[in-house]
Structure formats: C-alpha cells, structure tokens
Design an enzyme around this catalytic site. Structure first.
Site, PDB file in Angstrom:
ATOM      1  N   ARG A   1      43.698  15.687 -82.922  1.00 16.60           N
ATOM      2  CA  ARG A   1      42.386  15.788 -83.565  1.00 16.60           C
ATOM      3  C   ARG A   1      41.815  14.400 -83.826  1.00 16.60           C
ATOM      4  O   ARG A   1      40.977  13.903 -83.083  1.00 16.60           O
ATOM      5  CB  ARG A   1      42.507  16.618 -84.858  1.00 16.60           C
ATOM      6  CG  ARG A   1      41.179  17.100 -85.428  1.00 16.60           C
ATOM      7  CD  ARG A   1      40.441  16.084 -86.256  1.00 16.60           C
ATOM      8  NE  ARG A   1      41.211  15.598 -87.397  1.00 16.60           N
ATOM      9  CZ  ARG A   1      40.814  14.609 -88.185  1.00 16.60           C
ATOM     10  NH1 ARG A   1      39.665  13.998 -87.960  1.00 16.60           N
ATOM     11  NH2 ARG A   1      41.570  14.190 -89.191  1.00 16.60           N
ATOM     12  N   ASP A   2      42.298  13.727 -84.846  1.00 16.16           N
ATOM     13  CA  ASP A   2      41.756  12.412 -85.201  1.00 16.16           C
ATOM     14  C   ASP A   2      41.984  11.402 -84.088  1.00 16.16           C
ATOM     15  O   ASP A   2      41.166  10.510 -83.866  1.00 16.16           O
ATOM     16  CB  ASP A   2      42.418  11.937 -86.501  1.00 16.16           C
ATOM     17  CG  ASP A   2      41.672  10.782 -87.151  1.00 16.16           C
ATOM     18  OD1 ASP A   2      40.745  10.239 -86.535  1.00 16.16           O
ATOM     19  OD2 ASP A   2      42.022  10.421 -88.285  1.00 16.16           O
TER      20      ASP A   2
ATOM     21  N   HIS B   1      46.550   9.577 -95.653  1.00 16.60           N
ATOM     22  CA  HIS B   1      46.031   9.496 -94.289  1.00 16.60           C
ATOM     23  C   HIS B   1      45.531   8.070 -94.137  1.00 16.60           C
ATOM     24  O   HIS B   1      44.526   7.693 -94.753  1.00 16.60           O
ATOM     25  CB  HIS B   1      44.903  10.512 -94.109  1.00 16.60           C
ATOM     26  CG  HIS B   1      44.234  10.458 -92.774  1.00 16.60           C
ATOM     27  ND1 HIS B   1      44.480  11.388 -91.774  1.00 16.60           N
ATOM     28  CD2 HIS B   1      43.319   9.597 -92.254  1.00 16.60           C
ATOM     29  CE1 HIS B   1      43.741  11.095 -90.717  1.00 16.60           C
ATOM     30  NE2 HIS B   1      43.030  10.009 -90.982  1.00 16.60           N
TER      31      HIS B   1
ATOM     32  N   HIS C   1      44.577   4.468 -91.939  1.00 19.05           N
ATOM     33  CA  HIS C   1      44.161   3.794 -90.711  1.00 19.05           C
ATOM     34  C   HIS C   1      44.591   2.334 -90.791  1.00 19.05           C
ATOM     35  O   HIS C   1      44.661   1.752 -91.877  1.00 19.05           O
ATOM     36  CB  HIS C   1      42.652   3.909 -90.519  1.00 19.05           C
ATOM     37  CG  HIS C   1      42.227   5.290 -90.103  1.00 19.05           C
ATOM     38  ND1 HIS C   1      41.793   5.584 -88.832  1.00 19.05           N
ATOM     39  CD2 HIS C   1      42.203   6.456 -90.785  1.00 19.05           C
ATOM     40  CE1 HIS C   1      41.509   6.877 -88.753  1.00 19.05           C
ATOM     41  NE2 HIS C   1      41.755   7.427 -89.929  1.00 19.05           N
TER      42      HIS C   1
ATOM     43  N   CYS D   1      37.118   7.671 -87.192  1.00 23.74           N
ATOM     44  CA  CYS D   1      36.025   8.601 -87.448  1.00 23.74           C
ATOM     45  C   CYS D   1      34.803   8.227 -86.609  1.00 23.74           C
ATOM     46  O   CYS D   1      34.360   7.076 -86.638  1.00 23.74           O
ATOM     47  CB  CYS D   1      35.666   8.582 -88.938  1.00 23.74           C
ATOM     48  SG  CYS D   1      34.270   9.659 -89.331  1.00 23.74           S
TER      49      CYS D   1
ATOM     50  N   ASN E   1      44.602   5.237 -86.334  1.00 23.18           N
ATOM     51  CA  ASN E   1      45.540   5.621 -87.372  1.00 23.18           C
ATOM     52  C   ASN E   1      46.815   4.784 -87.268  1.00 23.18           C
ATOM     53  O   ASN E   1      47.067   4.115 -86.261  1.00 23.18           O
ATOM     54  CB  ASN E   1      45.942   7.092 -87.193  1.00 23.18           C
ATOM     55  CG  ASN E   1      44.805   8.057 -87.433  1.00 23.18           C
ATOM     56  OD1 ASN E   1      44.645   8.568 -88.525  1.00 23.18           O
ATOM     57  ND2 ASN E   1      44.025   8.320 -86.400  1.00 23.18           N
TER      58      ASN E   1
END
Length: 296
Positions: free
Chosen positions: A11-12, A203, A205, A236, A245
C-alpha cells in the site's frame, strides 16, 4: 519483547510511484511477504483510483490472493465508503487514518481533522459487528508540511477519542519523516496515560534519516507495532518531497541484532527486494540490499 511488524509495502510502498504495479504484481508481493513470515500485511487502500491510481483494483487484488490463514490482511480506509468496501472483502483488519493537521487532512481526505475523527467513530460499530479489528492511525502526529509542528496534546486528544470510539490499537504516524527521538518521547509522554495498556505502535518514514533512531526510541517506550515497507519504498502522494518508509529488511536486521526475534526469513525478503529493484531500481532505500546480512 513481543513485536509485530506490519508490512505496508503493497500500500504505502507503491502509492506514490510513477510506475503502476499490476494486480498480479501486487498479489505476488503480498504472497511473497507472507512466505517470508509477515503476519500483518496492509495489502490495499480503499481510495478513489482517480486520485491514487496505484491503488486501483483493491477488490481484484484481494480476490487474486491464495488462502493465507496465518496472515492478517488489512485495508487502509479514510471514510465510510472505504470502510464499506473493505468490509465487503476478505480483509480481517481495517486501518482508519485520521489526521492531526487540519490542512493536511483537507488536502488528503477532503475533510477537517475533527471530521475525520467523527468519521472513524461512525464506522467503528459496523467494523466491530463484522468481527474485524480496527486500528486508529493518527497521521502527521509529529509534524505537518503545511502547518509545521503539531502539539502533542492534540495527538493525545485524538488518540483518546479513537479509543473511546472502539479502536483496538493506535499507530502514531510520522507521515513526512520529520521526527527525531526527542519528538517520539514527547508525543509518547502526552499519549501514554490515554493509551494505557492498549497496544500502540509507530509508522515511520526515513525522510531525514532519523527513522531507525525513532524506531528504537519508540521501542524503548513500549511500542509493539512497527509499520515498515519492503525495500524502504513509500511516501504520501499528497505530501511534498515525501520519501520512503523504514525498510522491512533493515528493521528485521536491527531487531534481530537487538535480540528481538521477528520470525522473518531474511533470505526471502532479500529475493523480494531484488525483484522490486528490477522494477523500481531508483526507489530502493533499504541498506541491507547493498550491505547484506552480517553473522551466522
């Protein structure tokens, strides 16, 4: 210490890439991540494909996956429509993103921060009735590209509201990678009495090369959930200069060297990173792919 690595690469990791991975390629990613030992995988995002074309075909992807009985498949959702889509699929977990920054929330979700919390509260009962788990992800918990610093008290207030509405756990997101360990500490200090014994995580980065130091700071304060993306992919699409990430394979190495058993197969992770590097060679930010594993 019991740690859960939640893999967000499908996903990310893919959502801001110029190259759009096919449903078949994304299914391969999820399947190989599961084979490498990941037990929580954020496989899809239930968003408008017109805004994030990289995430199109979420339902098709989930239907294409083989049975994965040991894996908790999760979907990221931003609103009621996304939650309804997710509940109509095989996912066993929903991760609902609210945003501590009002400006970022309006750009990302077309609503204000308080509205995002209200949207979470509105869908929580139906998620619980469906027997799925519900994670509250607080985006821009450590800083916003448009508003700057975010008050830890605001993050704590949002965490309290999410837990009261029915969140099973809280994840604090450094969406644009601005935090340093001191920031992890001060946000945790504001939130710890609210979160109490509930599971929480981060979460992170690695935008400014502080992601792994931040991870250690969070672990020292009791975080038990770590979001990471294979290859260090991600960012994002609505955040300026967003980068990847913390990398799953690098996190695995760090934890193993710290004596924390992850259950992951680093050789299988390395094969998947190589597969990704053939497709997006300039986006692999994890260092293990370059340096290799050390020791027996």
């Amino acid at each position: 210490m019991s740690i859960t690595i939640c893999e967000v690469g499908p996903r990310d990791g893919l959502q801001n890439l110029a190259r759009i991975f096919s449903v078949e390629e994304r299914a391969h990613m999820v399947t190989e991540l599961a084979a490498a030992g990941l037990r929580q995988i954020e496989a899809v995002s239930m968003v408008n494909p017109a805004r994030v074309p990289q995430m199109a075909g979420a339902e098709e992807l989930l239907a294409a996956l083989p049975p994965l009985p040991a894996v908790q498949l999760a979907a990221l959702v931003l609103n009621r429509k996304g939650a309804e889509r997710a509940l109509a699929t095989r996912v066993t977990a929903l991760r609902f993103a609210v945003v501590a920054s009002d400006t970022f929330c309006r750009r990302n979700q077309n609503m204000g921060s308080d509205e995002s919390v209200a949207a979470f509260a509105a869908i929580a009962p139906m998620v619980g009735q469906a027997g799925r788990s519900l994670t509250g992800v607080i985006a821009t918990a450590y800083g916003c590209p448009f508003e700057g610093e975010v008050a830890p008290s605001r993050v704590a207030h949002m965490a309290e509201a999410l837990l009261a509405a029915g969140a099973d756990r809280i994840v604090l997101a450094d969406t644009i990678g601005v935090a340093a360990p001191r920031d992890i500490a001060r946000v945790h200090e504001a939130c710890c009495s609210v979160i109490g014994a509930m599971p929480w995580g981060v979460h992170l980065h690695n935008t400014r090369n502080t992601g792994y130091a931040n991870l250690m700071a969070a672990l020292e304060r009791g975080a038990s959930i770590i979001d990471a993306a294979i290859g260090g992919l991600g960012g994002c699409p609505f955040a300026p200069r967003a980068t990847g990430n913390i990398a799953t394979e690098d996190v695995n190495y760090l934890l193993e060297r710290e004596g924390i058993v992850t259950g992951l197969d680093h050789d299988r992770l390395a094969v998947l990173v190589e597969w990704l590097s053939e497709r997006v060679p300039d986006k692999i930010t994890g260092q293990l792919a370059r340096a290799g594993w050390f020791g027996a």
